[in-house]
Design a protein around this motif. Structure first.
Motif, mmCIF file in Angstrom:
data_model
loop_
_atom_site.group_PDB
_atom_site.id
_atom_site.type_symbol
_atom_site.label_atom_id
_atom_site.label_comp_id
_atom_site.label_asym_id
_atom_site.label_seq_id
_atom_site.Cartn_x
_atom_site.Cartn_y
_atom_site.Cartn_z
ATOM 1 N N ARG A 132 -89.457 107.764 53.504
ATOM 2 C CA ARG A 132 -88.833 106.783 54.396
ATOM 3 C C ARG A 132 -88.498 105.495 53.649
ATOM 4 O O ARG A 132 -89.133 105.165 52.637
ATOM 5 C CB ARG A 132 -89.753 106.432 55.566
ATOM 6 N N LEU A 198 -89.610 96.608 63.025
ATOM 7 C CA LEU A 198 -89.980 97.474 61.902
ATOM 8 C C LEU A 198 -89.165 98.745 62.086
ATOM 9 O O LEU A 198 -89.401 99.527 63.007
ATOM 10 C CB LEU A 198 -91.474 97.765 61.887
ATOM 11 N N ASN A 200 -87.662 102.185 60.690
ATOM 12 C CA ASN A 200 -87.855 103.265 59.714
ATOM 13 C C ASN A 200 -86.578 104.069 59.594
ATOM 14 O O ASN A 200 -85.955 104.408 60.599
ATOM 15 C CB ASN A 200 -88.933 104.230 60.216
ATOM 16 N N TYR A 202 -85.514 107.648 57.886
ATOM 17 C CA TYR A 202 -86.004 108.865 57.232
ATOM 18 C C TYR A 202 -84.790 109.731 56.897
ATOM 19 O O TYR A 202 -84.233 110.392 57.785
ATOM 20 C CB TYR A 202 -86.914 109.651 58.175
ATOM 21 N N HIS A 217 -101.422 107.823 60.988
ATOM 22 C CA HIS A 217 -101.981 106.470 61.013
ATOM 23 C C HIS A 217 -102.085 105.987 62.449
ATOM 24 O O HIS A 217 -101.440 106.536 63.341
ATOM 25 C CB HIS A 217 -101.072 105.492 60.233
ATOM 26 N N ASP A 219 -101.508 102.356 64.639
ATOM 27 C CA ASP A 219 -100.801 101.095 64.397
ATOM 28 C C ASP A 219 -101.774 99.911 64.443
ATOM 29 O O ASP A 219 -102.718 99.906 65.226
ATOM 30 C CB ASP A 219 -99.689 100.908 65.441
ATOM 31 N N ILE A 226 -90.758 102.108 70.513
ATOM 32 C CA ILE A 226 -89.873 102.785 69.556
ATOM 33 C C ILE A 226 -88.622 103.326 70.247
ATOM 34 O O ILE A 226 -88.728 103.997 71.275
ATOM 35 C CB ILE A 226 -90.606 103.989 68.894
ATOM 36 N N LEU A 233 -91.340 112.487 65.604
ATOM 37 C CA LEU A 233 -92.637 111.850 65.865
ATOM 38 C C LEU A 233 -93.638 112.870 66.406
ATOM 39 O O LEU A 233 -93.335 113.615 67.335
ATOM 40 C CB LEU A 233 -92.419 110.716 66.882
ATOM 41 N N HIS A 272 -100.645 109.029 64.724
ATOM 42 C CA HIS A 272 -99.333 109.663 64.797
ATOM 43 C C HIS A 272 -98.734 109.733 63.393
ATOM 44 O O HIS A 272 -99.193 109.045 62.479
ATOM 45 C CB HIS A 272 -98.421 108.907 65.779
ATOM 46 N N VAL A 274 -94.818 111.215 61.165
ATOM 47 C CA VAL A 274 -93.412 111.574 61.349
ATOM 48 C C VAL A 274 -93.047 112.684 60.370
ATOM 49 O O VAL A 274 -93.323 112.581 59.167
ATOM 50 C CB VAL A 274 -92.498 110.342 61.151
ATOM 51 N N ARG A 282 -83.096 110.354 60.306
ATOM 52 C CA ARG A 282 -83.658 109.857 61.567
ATOM 53 C C ARG A 282 -83.931 108.367 61.400
ATOM 54 O O ARG A 282 -84.539 107.959 60.394
ATOM 55 C CB ARG A 282 -84.956 110.600 61.885
ATOM 56 N N SER A 284 -85.673 105.165 63.397
ATOM 57 C CA SER A 284 -86.459 104.755 64.571
ATOM 58 C C SER A 284 -86.570 103.237 64.546
ATOM 59 O O SER A 284 -86.924 102.644 63.529
ATOM 60 C CB SER A 284 -87.837 105.411 64.572
ATOM 61 N N PHE A 288 -92.701 95.757 67.233
ATOM 62 C CA PHE A 288 -94.155 95.659 67.124
ATOM 63 C C PHE A 288 -94.605 94.344 67.757
ATOM 64 O O PHE A 288 -94.209 93.271 67.318
ATOM 65 C CB PHE A 288 -94.586 95.697 65.646
HETATM 66 C C1 OGA Z 1 -94.552 103.294 62.603
HETATM 67 C C2 OGA Z 1 -94.349 104.608 63.250
HETATM 68 C C3 OGA Z 1 -92.868 106.184 64.298
HETATM 69 C C4 OGA Z 1 -91.459 106.658 64.226
HETATM 70 O O1 OGA Z 1 -93.593 102.737 62.065
HETATM 71 O O2 OGA Z 1 -95.703 102.803 62.646
HETATM 72 O O3 OGA Z 1 -95.310 105.234 63.583
HETATM 73 O O4 OGA Z 1 -91.083 107.393 65.139
HETATM 74 N N1 OGA Z 1 -93.092 105.037 63.485
HETATM 75 O O5 OGA Z 1 -90.764 106.346 63.269
#
Ligand code: OGA
Ligand code: NI
Length: 341
Positions: A132, A198, A200, A202, A217, A219, A226, A233, A272, A274, A282, A284, A288
């Motif tokens: 990611r 935040l 992400n 991917y 992990h 959070d 999200i 996820l 959770h 990914v 992907r 997301s 936060f």
């Molecule tokens: C995160 C996380 C989930 C996602 O950034 O802490 O768990 O669906 N993201 O990307």
């Protein structure tokens, strides 16, 4: 400086050794994609059915640590536009992104926009990397931090500014219901809480069985909201990974470790991760919401019958460095703050 995956992954025909994670962490067992993760209708939050919805929400946080929300009032156009902005951002030329990726590991200004791959703090020492890239920045109520946000795509600040305002409103609705459901005074979470974007990204991956977008992990913040459109996820429920089926125009909400502390152990913070896929990237979009400085079991929830399970701690000073200093295994970063029964 982090080598952003979005700059080079499309040329790869195999997962490079740097991104092959240890065998025990790989997503090898088949995972069921379920549609029974609770769906909460926020449209009912202010109507006659409020108390029912509050109960559903609390139960979802107790049992899953996750739920999806519908009828949240965030305009669909704004959600689509935000998703477009982020997809454009991650496909910008490498030189454009380099500016934000320059000093991610040593960034001490937690507000300013930073861009990194896998993990900011550990990139140079990681034995393996996750699949990611991440863009992170604060999203403050006063808007003064906007100057540090990306200026490309050109509409970034306008769109994400409006998005942040909407998500702040949604987070207050959710936290108001959490307070009510826990029996805390109305307004328990009302004072301005920190908010961060935040996001992400991917990229599609040549072999999803060898890697993860992000490893398991919990959070570190209060709640996470999200926006997603592509599956990926998974959450750990009763020691089994289950996949969260995306619902169009819904948001996924999950509780972070401080909620477990504030609720004195009543509400879960669920691990959770990914997974990647071969055909699609992907993105997301995570909002936060951070807790107040001092995190402790809510006073209303402790007494002679219910002794506190956690010590009071300073989130930014005591907890976050500890959380970030080692790759914490699920709930392990709460260990030093536990009070033994
Ligand atoms: C995160 C996380 C989930 C996602 O950034 O802490 O768990 O669906 N993201 O990307
Ligand atoms: Ni997470």
């Amino acid at each position: 400086m982090a080598d952003l995956l979005s700059n080079w992954s499309s040329t790869l025909e195999a997962v490079p050794p740097s991104h092959c994670i240890p065998v025990h962490e790989r997503p090898s067992d088949p995972v069921e994609i379920v549609d029974n993760i609770p769906v909460i209708d926020l449209g009912k939050a202010n109507g006659e059915e409020r108390s029912v919805v509050v109960k559903e929400l609390l139960k979802a946080f107790e049992e899953y640590g996750f739920f999806q929300i519908i009828n949240h009032g965030v305009p669909v156009d704004l959600m689509d536009e935000a998703m477009k902005v982020y997809k454009e951002f991650f496909s910008l030329p490498a030189e454009e992104k380099a500016e934000y990726a320059k000093d991610a590991a040593n960034n001490t200004n937690r507000g300013a926009a930073t861009l990194y791959s896998s993990s900011a703090k550990h990139y140079d020492s990681e034995e393996h990397r996750y699949w990611r890239d991440v863009l992170e920045h604060s999203c403050n109520l006063d808007g003064k931090d906007k100057i540090t946000w990306p200026s490309n795509p050109p509409r970034y600040r306008e769109v994400i500014g409006a998005y942040g305002d909407e998500l702040r409103r949604v987070s207050k609705v959710i936290l108001g219901m959490v307070a009510e459901g826990l029996g805390l005074e109305a307004g328990f979470f009302d004072n301005e809480l920190g908010q961060r974007m935040l996001v992400n990204h991917y990229p599609a991956c040549p072999d999803p069985s060898l890697t993860l977008g992000v490893g398991g992990h919990c959070d570190p913040n209060l709640i996470t909201i999200i926006q997603q459109e592509v599956y990926g996820l998974q959450i750990l429920k009763d020691d089994k990974w289950i996949g969260v089926q995306p619902i169009r125009n819904a948001f996924v909400v999950n509780s972070g470790l401080p909620i477990t502390v504030i609720s004195n152990g009543k509400l879960a913070s669920v691990a959770h991760r990914v997974v990647t896929n071969t055909t699609q990237s992907r993105t997301s979009i995570g909002t936060f919401i951070c807790p107040h400085e001092i995190v402790e079991p809510a006073k209303a929830l402790v007494g002679p019958e219910n002794p506190p399970q956690f010590k009071s701690f300073n989130w930014g000073i005591d907890f976050m460095p500890h959380y970030l200093s080692k790759k914490s295994v699920y709930h392990a970063s709460l260990e030093p703050f536990k009070i033994d029964a």
